[in-house]
Design a protein around this motif. Sequence first.
Motif, PDB file in Angstrom:
ATOM      1  N   LEU A 159       0.838  -1.198   0.000  1.00  0.00           N
ATOM      2  CA  LEU A 159       0.000   0.000   0.000  1.00  0.00           C
ATOM      3  C   LEU A 159       0.873   1.249   0.000  1.00  0.00           C
ATOM      4  O   LEU A 159       1.943   1.264   0.604  1.00  0.00           O
ATOM      5  CB  LEU A 159      -0.915  -0.005   1.223  1.00  0.00           C
ATOM      6  N   PHE A 160       0.411   2.268  -0.661  1.00  0.00           N
ATOM      7  CA  PHE A 160       1.135   3.540  -0.723  1.00  0.00           C
ATOM      8  C   PHE A 160       0.294   4.583   0.009  1.00  0.00           C
ATOM      9  O   PHE A 160      -0.459   5.343  -0.600  1.00  0.00           O
ATOM     10  CB  PHE A 160       1.394   3.925  -2.174  1.00  0.00           C
ATOM     11  N   GLU A 161       0.422   4.576   1.315  1.00  0.00           N
ATOM     12  CA  GLU A 161      -0.447   5.390   2.160  1.00  0.00           C
ATOM     13  C   GLU A 161       0.038   6.841   2.223  1.00  0.00           C
ATOM     14  O   GLU A 161       1.221   7.102   2.454  1.00  0.00           O
ATOM     15  CB  GLU A 161      -0.495   4.807   3.572  1.00  0.00           C
ATOM     16  N   GLY A 162      -0.896   7.752   2.028  1.00  0.00           N
ATOM     17  CA  GLY A 162      -0.564   9.163   2.166  1.00  0.00           C
ATOM     18  C   GLY A 162       0.313   9.725   1.072  1.00  0.00           C
ATOM     19  O   GLY A 162       0.848  10.833   1.217  1.00  0.00           O
ATOM     20  N   TYR A 163       0.472   9.000  -0.012  1.00  0.00           N
ATOM     21  CA  TYR A 163       1.304   9.504  -1.105  1.00  0.00           C
ATOM     22  C   TYR A 163       0.585  10.654  -1.817  1.00  0.00           C
ATOM     23  O   TYR A 163      -0.595  10.514  -2.183  1.00  0.00           O
ATOM     24  CB  TYR A 163       1.597   8.399  -2.110  1.00  0.00           C
ATOM     25  N   PRO A 164       1.249  11.765  -2.030  1.00  0.00           N
ATOM     26  CA  PRO A 164       0.631  12.853  -2.803  1.00  0.00           C
ATOM     27  C   PRO A 164       0.282  12.378  -4.210  1.00  0.00           C
ATOM     28  O   PRO A 164       0.903  11.425  -4.722  1.00  0.00           O
ATOM     29  CB  PRO A 164       1.739  13.927  -2.839  1.00  0.00           C
ATOM     30  N   PRO A 165      -0.695  12.995  -4.851  1.00  0.00           N
ATOM     31  CA  PRO A 165      -1.139  12.544  -6.180  1.00  0.00           C
ATOM     32  C   PRO A 165      -0.027  12.497  -7.222  1.00  0.00           C
ATOM     33  O   PRO A 165      -0.066  11.667  -8.128  1.00  0.00           O
ATOM     34  CB  PRO A 165      -2.203  13.590  -6.560  1.00  0.00           C
ATOM     35  N   ASP A 166       0.974  13.380  -7.085  1.00  0.00           N
ATOM     36  CA  ASP A 166       2.026  13.423  -8.101  1.00  0.00           C
ATOM     37  C   ASP A 166       3.197  12.493  -7.791  1.00  0.00           C
ATOM     38  O   ASP A 166       4.180  12.463  -8.528  1.00  0.00           O
ATOM     39  CB  ASP A 166       2.536  14.859  -8.270  1.00  0.00           C
ATOM     40  N   TRP A 167       3.108  11.721  -6.697  1.00  0.00           N
ATOM     41  CA  TRP A 167       4.178  10.782  -6.355  1.00  0.00           C
ATOM     42  C   TRP A 167       3.957   9.454  -7.067  1.00  0.00           C
ATOM     43  O   TRP A 167       2.830   8.960  -7.162  1.00  0.00           O
ATOM     44  CB  TRP A 167       4.213  10.538  -4.850  1.00  0.00           C
ATOM     45  N   LEU A 168       5.039   8.857  -7.540  1.00  0.00           N
ATOM     46  CA  LEU A 168       4.948   7.548  -8.170  1.00  0.00           C
ATOM     47  C   LEU A 168       4.781   6.460  -7.115  1.00  0.00           C
ATOM     48  O   LEU A 168       5.455   6.459  -6.088  1.00  0.00           O
ATOM     49  CB  LEU A 168       6.218   7.270  -8.984  1.00  0.00           C
ATOM     50  N   ARG A 169       3.891   5.558  -7.369  1.00  0.00           N
ATOM     51  CA  ARG A 169       3.677   4.421  -6.466  1.00  0.00           C
ATOM     52  C   ARG A 169       4.597   3.272  -6.878  1.00  0.00           C
ATOM     53  O   ARG A 169       4.210   2.363  -7.613  1.00  0.00           O
ATOM     54  CB  ARG A 169       2.223   3.963  -6.508  1.00  0.00           C
ATOM     55  N   ILE A 170       5.851   3.321  -6.453  1.00  0.00           N
ATOM     56  CA  ILE A 170       6.807   2.253  -6.712  1.00  0.00           C
ATOM     57  C   ILE A 170       7.546   1.928  -5.416  1.00  0.00           C
ATOM     58  O   ILE A 170       7.694   2.782  -4.540  1.00  0.00           O
ATOM     59  CB  ILE A 170       7.843   2.638  -7.801  1.00  0.00           C
TER      60      ILE A 170
END
Length: 388
Positions: free
Chosen positions: A220-231
Amino acid sequence: MRIAILHQAVTNSNAPDESDVIVQTKAVGDALTALGHTWESFPCTLNLNSIRSWVEAFRPDIIFNIVESLEGTGRLIHLVPTLIDAMGFGYTGSCAEAIMVTSHKVIAKKHLLSLGLPTPSWVGPFPPDLSSTPVFAPAKADPSARWIIKSVWEHASIGLDEKAVVLYNHTDCVNDLLSKCASQYGGACFAETFIDGREFNLSILAGPNGPEVLKPAEILFEGYPPDWLRIVGYRAKWESSSYEYQNTPRRYDFPVADDQILAKLQELSIQCWQGFGLKGYARVDFRVDSIGKPWILEINTNPCLSPDAGFAAALHASGISYTNAIERILADTRGREYPSQTFHKVKPDPAMLRPQNFQQTRLPFLRHAVCFEDSPKVRGLVESTGFF
């Protein structure tokens, strides 16, 4: 039994991806002690003669191989199991050939395609080698095509961060970029179509009835800003103080709506195990795109065995103790019958009892080498022909 644990010598104790092998060695050793075995460990370097001399002097019944690199280089991962093969000793995990094929990510992707299994398209590698093929690329007319630059050999997310994903709609630009980036990625890299979606890890453990897929884990990529890559990049794996590390937990519980995709991931994991001839334990990494299609990213033949790593977490979620897992890995190495004792499992999550969820795939389980216990059967077969 007398068991030798072979691991790579740590060349940089300040690098968490290197020093982690010391934690693994202790954890495996503690489990072996609990199982009543005696063991010693040896740090391996490029001095293969020293490895040979130590093993010959120790004379182990089994070698527990957790070598992930030599002298900090992942492309040398297959040298130690190759040496052990030449010496005639049995060892845990997959054979040297399977380790080499899966460690070269482009060769692994080509083999996945030959098996009819889904893997993202790619460009490269650079520098070109025997795995080089015509470019596999998305439509050049797609202006939103994104690529992720990866190391061909290194498996610790070396070089993976937000700068690793690039936007190009022409493969010539990607090839130019690879030539500039190779030195930053262990000397060789390739570009893979970036799958923007969910990330899953499926761990596999040898069992008395063949390979068992443990409960799937989603990152899970919790709290990631919309412009952050989920990797899951290097920071998310190794830098415990980083935002990425602290906000990428695993989850093992899923809604009913995910049953179909989870069953597909399990099926693909078994196909990888059998298609690559794996043994002992392994992990398959996936991305699932926006329309629910799974893509195989990598196959890890010797995933980290540290108590806080993903494989141990999957064991816990599946109700299998760490010690029992080490016992099962040893049993798969020996090629003998499993102990009569029942492996302890905690009471499963009731949600996992739904008939459609995680049913074992009973595909044929193939063994590619004979062992001592096969001798009577082979002798009987030969004698029955009356020819020899």
